[in-house]
Design an enzyme around this catalytic site. Structure first.
Site, PDB file in Angstrom:
ATOM      1  N   GLU A 132       0.820  -1.222   0.000  1.00 27.58           N
ATOM      2  CA  GLU A 132       0.000   0.000   0.000  1.00 27.58           C
ATOM      3  C   GLU A 132       0.852   1.269   0.000  1.00 27.58           C
ATOM      4  O   GLU A 132       0.533   2.249  -0.675  1.00 27.58           O
ATOM      5  CB  GLU A 132      -0.925   0.002   1.225  1.00 27.58           C
ATOM      6  CG  GLU A 132      -1.853   1.189   1.311  1.00 27.58           C
ATOM      7  CD  GLU A 132      -2.779   1.300   0.109  1.00 27.58           C
ATOM      8  OE1 GLU A 132      -3.618   0.406  -0.082  1.00 27.58           O
ATOM      9  OE2 GLU A 132      -2.661   2.291  -0.651  1.00 27.58           O
ATOM     10  N   VAL A 135       2.635   3.651  -3.216  1.00 32.07           N
ATOM     11  CA  VAL A 135       2.048   4.755  -3.991  1.00 32.07           C
ATOM     12  C   VAL A 135       1.205   5.620  -3.056  1.00 32.07           C
ATOM     13  O   VAL A 135       0.363   5.094  -2.316  1.00 32.07           O
ATOM     14  CB  VAL A 135       1.113   4.252  -5.121  1.00 32.07           C
ATOM     15  CG1 VAL A 135       0.621   5.424  -5.965  1.00 32.07           C
ATOM     16  CG2 VAL A 135       1.784   3.218  -5.990  1.00 32.07           C
ATOM     17  N   GLY A 137       1.805   7.407  -0.346  1.00 35.85           N
ATOM     18  CA  GLY A 137       2.054   7.530   1.105  1.00 35.85           C
ATOM     19  C   GLY A 137       0.863   7.081   1.926  1.00 35.85           C
ATOM     20  O   GLY A 137       0.501   5.916   1.934  1.00 35.85           O
ATOM     21  N   GLY A 190      12.876  20.208   3.174  1.00 36.31           N
ATOM     22  CA  GLY A 190      13.054  18.768   3.354  1.00 36.31           C
ATOM     23  C   GLY A 190      12.126  17.934   2.482  1.00 36.31           C
ATOM     24  O   GLY A 190      12.034  16.719   2.643  1.00 36.31           O
ATOM     25  N   LYS A 208       5.448   4.906  -9.657  1.00 38.68           N
ATOM     26  CA  LYS A 208       4.128   4.799  -9.016  1.00 38.68           C
ATOM     27  C   LYS A 208       3.043   4.535 -10.064  1.00 38.68           C
ATOM     28  O   LYS A 208       2.113   3.753  -9.822  1.00 38.68           O
ATOM     29  CB  LYS A 208       3.831   6.069  -8.219  1.00 38.68           C
ATOM     30  CG  LYS A 208       4.775   6.244  -7.019  1.00 38.68           C
ATOM     31  CD  LYS A 208       4.647   7.641  -6.416  1.00 38.68           C
ATOM     32  CE  LYS A 208       5.558   7.838  -5.218  1.00 38.68           C
ATOM     33  NZ  LYS A 208       5.658   9.245  -4.811  1.00 38.68           N
TER      34      LYS A 208
END
Ligand code: NAP
Ligand code: HSE
Length: 435
Positions: A132, A135, A137, A190, A208
């Protein structure tokens, strides 16, 4: 199948994602165990360097630099791979599956390149391989494609699936920032890696999309099948001109199934500014899936970051643990490959936005229109933007009606040869969405 009295986890990697996963697995309240009906234990963690200072307090006996301490431990039921990269993640997952261990991975590169063979191995070994977090997050998208939407024939998948580039394009579109400034800002915050190549060249999004398209169309779409263009050629003024024409610009991942095969491409795209995807800004991700039964369904949320990604990893762990605790097992679904071909980019038919710097004099537009007309490309609109009286040039922004990619590439070569054309500033494809 016997019921497990407890479920033991081996974690491969203790970086950004691994630390967030370990934090929840080590939570003394044991709330995860409550949700599965049997205790869950983090038994071992593989790292490169066991002496490295860690942001999370980890009992030292959990850390190991020897993969076999996990892969050859018969007590470990589930291996969670959050190391990243193709090697040695592939070999480790392969060994885990062969040893009859279930596997959860967040590794998009590996699943895009080697997913089908690992999924087949999982089926042969009678275990699950879940991914899961590979792709989107924290956005549930792999599970919905595998389960909730499985009765549909999926027709189209549109994704904004790289947060770094979406942040950069949002800054360029909303604040008029230069690409380099927006990238530096993404790095300072970041979001972007010190080496941002994988994000800005569309490599991460192509991995992805290969995963999403393979799941959506039950066919093998390799990362190398995905046509890919990055975002570095976009200029702040492309966003201004697009806005005037009624569009936003996104790095869009597009997968479509037609009668003659599958389209899979990642490139900057003009999309109508009133569609929901055009409003997905900053580091957020979204995936719109159109099924024949559901119509369009939109998934939106945080596409990266330790906590959102750990949510996806842990959901997969819980799914497997529940099967082990109930004794129902967790058989992997069969791997279906309908064998649809992935169409070459030259077969694409789409609309285009074209920005050209040309000599500012009578007859120039006619010459440009002539080249496009010769390739059967019909112009939908032309606007003359900034002129440079010193150089004697003007910037022209054209849009076309649907035209063939092959013809457009040929026309570009011809346009570059015209003495009145100084520069082809940019060619961006337009997606009308829903057409
Ligand atoms: P990371 O911070 O670089 O962490 C990698 C971890 O793996 C480190 O703990 C490292 O050990 C360990 N490791 C790497 N190679 C190893 C080797 N050969 N042997 C033993 N240990 C090794 O990576 P991350 O950002 O957490 O990403 C992990 C995975 O999640 C990747 O596949 C990534 O694409 C995916 N993902 C990440 C995000 C995100 O927001 N970061 C989002 C979605 C998916 P040391 O600590 O000793 O160096
Ligand atoms: N680098 C990715 C992004 C996050 O910017 O979306 C990990 O998939």
């Amino acid at each position: 199948m016997p019921k497990n009295s407890q479920v033991n986890i081996g974690l491969l990697g203790l970086g950004v994602v691994g630390t967030a996963v370990a934090q929840v697995l080590l939570d003394p309240s044991g709330f995860l165990s409550e949700r599965t009906g049997s205790p869950i234990f983090l038994r071992r963690i593989l790292v490169r360097d066991i002496t490295k200072p860690r942001s999370l307090e980890i009992p030292s006996e959990l850390l190991t630099a020897d993969p076999d301490a996990i892969l050859a431990d018969p007590e470990i039921d589930v291996v969670v791979e959050v190391m990243g990269g193709e090697h040695p993640a592939f070999e480790n997952i392969e060994a885990a599956l062969r040893a009859g261990k279930h596997v959860v991975t967040a590794n998009k590169e590996l699943m895009a390149k080697r997913g089908p063979e690992l999924l087949s191995l999982a089926v042969d070994s009678g275990v699950q391989l879940l991914f899961e977090a590979s792709v989107g997050g924290g956005i549930p998208i792999v599970g919905p494609l595998r389960k909730d939407l499985q009765a549909n024939e999926i027709e189209v998948v549109y994704g904004i699936i790289n947060g770094t580039t979406n942040y950069i394009l949002t800054r360029m579109g909303q604040e008029g920032a230069d690409f380099q400034d927006a990238l530096a800002e993404a790095q300072a915050k970041g979001y972007a890696e010190p080496d941002p190549t994988a994000d800005i060249e569309g490599i991460d999004a192509a991995f992805k999309l290969a995963i999403l398209a393979s799941l959506a169309f039950h066919t093998r779409v390799r990362a190398t099948d995905v046509y890919r263009e990055g975002v570095s050629k976009l200029k702040a003024r492309d966003f201004r001109y697009a806005e005037e024409l009624g569009y936003a610009i996104k790095l869009l991942a597009i997968a479509k199934k037609g009668l003659d095969g599958v389209e899979a491409r990642v490139h900057p795209t003009l999309i109508p500014k009133d569609v929901l995807l055009a409003k997905v800004d900053g580091v957020f991700n979204a995936v719109e899936v159109t099924g024949d039964l559901t119509g369009p369904v939109l998934f939106y949320g945080r596409g990266a970051g330790p906590q959102p990604t750990s949510s996806a990893v842990l959901a997969n762990v819980l799914e497997i643990a529940r099967g082990l605790a109930s004794g129902d097992g967790s058989p992997a679904p069969p791997v279906v490959d309908r064998g649809f071909p992935v169409k070459p980019m030259s077969d694409l038919v789409t609309r285009y936005y074209l920005r050209i710097t040309a000599t500012d004099s009578a007859g120039v537009l006619a010459k440009i229109s002539h080249v496009l007309g010769d390739e059967n490309i019909s112009v939908a609109s032309v606007i003359q933007k900034e002129t440079d009286p010193v150089e004697g040039t003007a910037e022209l922004v054209l849009t076309t009606h649907p035209s063939s990619e092959k013809a457009m590439q040929k026309a570009l070569e011809e346009l570059e040869r015209l003495d009145v054309v100084w520069e082809i500033g940019n060619l961006v494809r337009i997606e009308q969405m829903g057409d």
